[in-house]
Enzyme design. Structure first.
Site, PDB file in Angstrom:
ATOM      1  N   ARG A 107       0.861  -1.198   0.000  1.00 50.22           N
ATOM      2  CA  ARG A 107       0.000   0.000   0.000  1.00 50.22           C
ATOM      3  C   ARG A 107       0.884   1.231   0.000  1.00 50.22           C
ATOM      4  NH1 ARG A 107      -5.063   2.142   2.608  1.00 50.22           N
ATOM      5  NH2 ARG A 107      -5.058   4.256   1.804  1.00 50.22           N
ATOM      6  N   ARG A 152      -5.664   0.924  -4.400  1.00 51.50           N
ATOM      7  CA  ARG A 152      -4.752   0.385  -3.391  1.00 51.50           C
ATOM      8  C   ARG A 152      -4.739  -1.132  -3.413  1.00 51.50           C
ATOM      9  NH1 ARG A 152      -9.248   3.200   0.041  1.00 51.50           N
ATOM     10  NH2 ARG A 152      -8.890   4.520  -1.701  1.00 51.50           N
ATOM     11  N   ASP A 206      -6.592  -2.056   1.808  1.00 51.00           N
ATOM     12  CA  ASP A 206      -7.025  -1.010   2.729  1.00 51.00           C
ATOM     13  C   ASP A 206      -7.656  -1.738   3.901  1.00 51.00           C
ATOM     14  OD1 ASP A 206      -7.606   1.627   3.616  1.00 51.00           O
ATOM     15  OD2 ASP A 206      -9.642   1.449   2.850  1.00 51.00           O
ATOM     16  N   ASP A 209      -9.708  -0.888   7.349  1.00 50.80           N
ATOM     17  CA  ASP A 209     -10.376   0.104   8.196  1.00 50.80           C
ATOM     18  C   ASP A 209     -10.885  -0.563   9.465  1.00 50.80           C
ATOM     19  OD1 ASP A 209     -10.052   2.158   6.360  1.00 50.80           O
ATOM     20  OD2 ASP A 209     -12.051   1.943   5.509  1.00 50.80           O
TER      21      ASP A 209
END
Length: 167
Positions: free
Chosen positions: A85, A96, A99, A101
């Site tokens: 990344r 990307r 990711d 989160d």
């Protein structure tokens, strides 16, 4: 012994091989955070907030961990970096490899200069709410006081999000 917490993470990738990046991230996260206790289907959707030629694959994973929220953040950032990344200095979204989160950390509410839990935009994003409602429909958002299913039902995002089928 440290208290176990359920950490709900959203994984996403729109750089090939997308599915392999999701799988590798899940493996690396499990090594550092602890056992994966649940996982959603993989969903495919167009990029949110920017244009790109490759759709995203996303899935929700729930981990059982004794780590603290900031430690979880550091682990997520390390996994992203290890999987290639690249974070640009400018604000905004970009394609990307992976990711990660942090959506929820038990029922905790965290707001620091580095981290905000629950994720501040999760209720705005269909690609986040569909897998959340699949996996944890009755889980209540600690700030909005609504279930994941209710948040999905009320979401104004009409983006197409479909279950991913491998070829």
């Amino acid at each position: 012994m440290d208290k176990m917490e359920k950490v709900v993470l959203l994984l996403g990738s729109n750089i090939e091989p997308r599915k392999k990046f999701l799988d590798k991230a899940a493996f690396l996260l499990e090594q550092e955070l602890g056992r994966i206790s649940a996982g959603s289907s993989i969903y495919e959707s167009k990029p949110w907030g920017f244009e790109a030629s490759v759709n995203f694959l996303n899935r929700i994973l729930v981990f059982e961990t004794t780590k603290l929220p900031e430690e979880v953040l550091d682990i997520c950032l390390d996994v992203e970096m290890n999987l290639g990344r690249e974070r640009k200095d400018k604000k905004g979204y970009a394609s990307r490899t992976i990711d990660v989160d942090i959506l929820y950390f038990g029922n905790k509410i965290v707001k620091t200069n580095r981290l905000e839990i629950p994720h501040p935009r999760l209720q705005l994003r269909r690609f986040t709410l569909l897998p959340l409602a699949e996996l944890l429909p009755g889980m209540v958002h600690p700030l909005l006081k609504k279930s994941q299913q209710a948040l999905l039902d009320e979401c104004g995002d009409i983006s197409e999000v479909t279950i991913y089928k491998e070829n």
